[in-house]
Design an enzyme around this catalytic site. Structure first.
Site, PDB file in Angstrom:
ATOM      1  N   ALA A 143      63.281  83.313 -12.539  1.00 51.73           N
ATOM      2  CA  ALA A 143      63.883  83.615 -13.836  1.00 51.73           C
ATOM      3  C   ALA A 143      64.450  82.300 -14.360  1.00 51.73           C
ATOM      4  O   ALA A 143      64.736  81.390 -13.572  1.00 51.73           O
ATOM      5  CB  ALA A 143      64.995  84.635 -13.654  1.00 51.73           C
ATOM      6  N   GLU A 152      67.615  83.081  -4.436  1.00 44.71           N
ATOM      7  CA  GLU A 152      68.758  83.459  -5.280  1.00 44.71           C
ATOM      8  C   GLU A 152      70.123  83.181  -4.663  1.00 44.71           C
ATOM      9  O   GLU A 152      71.076  82.858  -5.362  1.00 44.71           O
ATOM     10  CB  GLU A 152      68.656  84.944  -5.670  1.00 44.71           C
ATOM     11  CG  GLU A 152      67.634  85.248  -6.753  1.00 44.71           C
ATOM     12  CD  GLU A 152      66.214  85.440  -6.214  1.00 44.71           C
ATOM     13  OE1 GLU A 152      65.965  85.137  -5.025  1.00 44.71           O
ATOM     14  OE2 GLU A 152      65.354  85.886  -6.990  1.00 44.71           O
ATOM     15  N   GLU A 173      58.965  87.889  -7.257  1.00 43.55           N
ATOM     16  CA  GLU A 173      59.151  89.314  -7.598  1.00 43.55           C
ATOM     17  C   GLU A 173      58.021  89.797  -8.521  1.00 43.55           C
ATOM     18  O   GLU A 173      57.543  90.922  -8.400  1.00 43.55           O
ATOM     19  CB  GLU A 173      60.524  89.517  -8.246  1.00 43.55           C
ATOM     20  CG  GLU A 173      61.658  89.315  -7.238  1.00 43.55           C
ATOM     21  CD  GLU A 173      63.032  89.346  -7.858  1.00 43.55           C
ATOM     22  OE1 GLU A 173      63.303  88.484  -8.724  1.00 43.55           O
ATOM     23  OE2 GLU A 173      63.831  90.233  -7.511  1.00 43.55           O
ATOM     24  N   GLY A 213      62.273  85.288  -9.350  1.00 46.27           N
ATOM     25  CA  GLY A 213      61.562  86.211 -10.247  1.00 46.27           C
ATOM     26  C   GLY A 213      60.052  86.017 -10.211  1.00 46.27           C
ATOM     27  O   GLY A 213      59.292  86.946 -10.518  1.00 46.27           O
TER      28      GLY A 213
HETATM   29  N1  COA Z   1      64.735  78.096 -14.431  1.00 47.19           N
HETATM   30  C1  COA Z   1      64.824  77.163 -15.384  1.00 47.19           C
HETATM   31  N2  COA Z   1      64.245  75.971 -15.298  1.00 47.19           N
HETATM   32  C2  COA Z   1      63.530  75.710 -14.200  1.00 47.19           C
HETATM   33  C3  COA Z   1      63.396  76.619 -13.161  1.00 47.19           C
HETATM   34  C4  COA Z   1      64.022  77.877 -13.304  1.00 47.19           C
HETATM   35  N3  COA Z   1      63.928  78.826 -12.390  1.00 47.19           N
HETATM   36  N4  COA Z   1      62.632  76.063 -12.177  1.00 47.19           N
HETATM   37  C5  COA Z   1      62.307  74.836 -12.622  1.00 47.19           C
HETATM   38  N5  COA Z   1      62.836  74.635 -13.844  1.00 47.19           N
HETATM   39  C6  COA Z   1      62.716  73.446 -14.679  1.00 47.19           C
HETATM   40  C7  COA Z   1      63.606  72.305 -14.159  1.00 47.19           C
HETATM   41  O1  COA Z   1      64.941  72.466 -14.609  1.00 47.19           O
HETATM   42  C8  COA Z   1      62.898  71.119 -14.774  1.00 47.19           C
HETATM   43  O2  COA Z   1      63.214  71.071 -16.141  1.00 47.19           O
HETATM   44  P1  COA Z   1      63.610  69.615 -16.816  1.00 47.19           P
HETATM   45  O3  COA Z   1      62.376  68.769 -16.592  1.00 47.19           O
HETATM   46  O4  COA Z   1      63.851  69.968 -18.237  1.00 47.19           O
HETATM   47  O5  COA Z   1      64.797  69.110 -16.058  1.00 47.19           O
HETATM   48  C9  COA Z   1      61.412  71.512 -14.697  1.00 47.19           C
HETATM   49  O6  COA Z   1      61.389  72.924 -14.592  1.00 47.19           O
HETATM   50  C10 COA Z   1      60.713  70.907 -13.505  1.00 47.19           C
HETATM   51  O7  COA Z   1      61.421  71.307 -12.341  1.00 47.19           O
HETATM   52  P2  COA Z   1      61.975  70.247 -11.254  1.00 47.19           P
HETATM   53  O8  COA Z   1      63.122  70.893 -10.532  1.00 47.19           O
HETATM   54  O9  COA Z   1      62.206  68.921 -11.872  1.00 47.19           O
HETATM   55  O10 COA Z   1      60.693  70.168 -10.280  1.00 47.19           O
HETATM   56  P3  COA Z   1      60.690  69.770  -8.746  1.00 47.19           P
HETATM   57  O11 COA Z   1      59.255  69.532  -8.390  1.00 47.19           O
HETATM   58  O12 COA Z   1      61.676  68.673  -8.453  1.00 47.19           O
HETATM   59  O13 COA Z   1      61.209  71.090  -7.969  1.00 47.19           O
HETATM   60  C11 COA Z   1      61.365  73.465  -7.570  1.00 47.19           C
HETATM   61  C12 COA Z   1      60.467  72.281  -8.028  1.00 47.19           C
HETATM   62  C13 COA Z   1      60.568  74.732  -7.796  1.00 47.19           C
HETATM   63  C14 COA Z   1      61.674  73.296  -6.079  1.00 47.19           C
HETATM   64  C15 COA Z   1      62.686  73.451  -8.373  1.00 47.19           C
HETATM   65  O14 COA Z   1      62.355  73.387  -9.749  1.00 47.19           O
HETATM   66  C16 COA Z   1      63.552  74.667  -8.170  1.00 47.19           C
HETATM   67  O15 COA Z   1      64.232  74.776  -7.145  1.00 47.19           O
HETATM   68  N6  COA Z   1      63.564  75.583  -9.174  1.00 47.19           N
HETATM   69  C17 COA Z   1      64.434  76.740  -9.142  1.00 47.19           C
HETATM   70  C18 COA Z   1      63.910  77.779  -8.205  1.00 47.19           C
HETATM   71  C19 COA Z   1      64.847  78.962  -8.164  1.00 47.19           C
HETATM   72  O16 COA Z   1      65.983  78.883  -7.713  1.00 47.19           O
HETATM   73  N7  COA Z   1      64.338  80.092  -8.633  1.00 47.19           N
HETATM   74  C20 COA Z   1      65.039  81.327  -8.573  1.00 47.19           C
HETATM   75  C21 COA Z   1      65.753  81.594  -9.831  1.00 47.19           C
HETATM   76  S1  COA Z   1      66.542  83.174  -9.751  1.00 47.19           S
END
Ligand code: COA
Length: 260
Positions: free
Chosen positions: A66, A135, A115, A112
């Site tokens: 999400a 989460e 999910e 999400g």
């Molecule tokens: N919500 C909003 N933005 C998200 C996102 C999410 N769930 N997951 C990634 N993004 C965005 C990042 O903020 C970043 O945006 P920016 O370039 O404007 O800063 C972009 O997507 C790229 O992500 P980034 O984190 O730079 O990539 P990465 O390769 O370093 O890491 C992940 C990849 C997937 C490990 C990392 O993005 C992450 O941990 N995301 C969240 C996962 C999460 O907690 N999901 C559950 C949510 S309930």
């Protein structure tokens, strides 16, 4: 129908629904969920669509969760509403749909995103995909059916381990846990999804609808775990740990939780 955050493409009787916010790793914001609701409702009604394949744009992410940037201002009611609306308008619609839905997991499927994949009837993962429910790193629990569907798929012990550690599984680990049906090379992901869907589409459509409904009824007890999840998810939004978890993610630092 033109959408902004998803692509809808028909290939014979298969409809592709592609989450298309690649710069945000296809994170599901409210607007994307509204578009998904509209596309899914149309697809389940349309006589020209036999089955749906859901995937993400690019090769990095199916859906990375999400959209966390929409969490920051939510309170207990906002969190509860978010889970309830999401479950009823997208995730349950997929799970209870009258046509087969296959998730083609092309990269990260987190929160999400996993999910969404778990709401689908069949999951096929690219060998590079990573899956998890992170989460609790944000001071939250899954809210789009994840606690219930992960437990159904992999069993209580493995589900609790994955949810509490927030660990990501590789595609091979997800296969051995029973979380996905098949793992294939990235190039073969959509061909494999189509191969399975095309076989299913040779079968009787009403029988397919009955099969989905009947299998979904397996193990349904008097206690509605989805309701519990909605309540508990909402409650997380009243905690300081949640505010810390989301701020830390948005500020790109490590969260420091205080258990409050
Ligand atoms: N919500 C909003 N933005 C998200 C996102 C999410 N769930 N997951 C990634 N993004 C965005 C990042 O903020 C970043 O945006 P920016 O370039 O404007 O800063 C972009 O997507 C790229 O992500 P980034 O984190 O730079 O990539 P990465 O390769 O370093 O890491 C992940 C990849 C997937 C490990 C990392 O993005 C992450 O941990 N995301 C969240 C996962 C999460 O907690 N999901 C559950 C949510 S309930």
């Amino acid at each position: 129908m033109a959408f902004e955050n998803i692509l809808v493409q028909n290939k014979g009787r298969i409809q592709y629904i592609i989450i298309n916010r690649e710069s945000k790793l296809n994170a599901l914001n409210k607007f994307t969920l509204c578009e998904l609701h509209e596309a899914l409702t149309d697809a389940f009604k349309s006589s020209g669509v036999g089955g749906i394949i859901i995937t993400g744009s690019g090769t990095k992410a199916f859906v990375a969760g999400a959209d966390i940037s929409e969490f920051a201002d939510l309170d207990i009611k906002g969190g509860t509403d978010m889970a309830r609306t999401g479950q009823s308008t997208v995730f349950d619609i997929i799970a209870n749909g009258n046509k087969p839905v296959i998730a083609a997991i092309n990269g990260f499927a987190l929160g999400g995103g996993l999910e969404l994949a778990m709401a689908c009837h069949i999951r096929i993962a690219a060998d590079s995909a990573k899956m998890g429910l992170p989460e609790v790193t944000l001071g939250l629990i899954p809210g789009y059916g994840g606690t219930q569907r992960l437990t159904q798929l992999v069993g209580r012990g493995k589900a609790l381990e994955l949810i509490m550690t927030a660990d990501m599984l590789t595609a091979a680990e997800a296969l051995s846990a029973g979380l996905v049906n098949h793992v294939v090379f990235q190039d073969n992901l959509l061909p494999k999804a189509e191969e399975i869907m095309n076989k299913i589409l040779t079968r009787a459509p009403l029988a397919l609808a009955s099969a989905i409904k009947t299998v979904n009824d397996f193990g349904t007890e008097c206690i509605n775990g989805f309701e519990t999840e909605i309540r508990e998810f909402g409650k997380c939004f009243g905690t300081e740990d949640f505010k810390e978890g989301v701020s830390a993610f948005l500020e790109k630092r490590k969260a420091e939780f205080k258990g409050k």
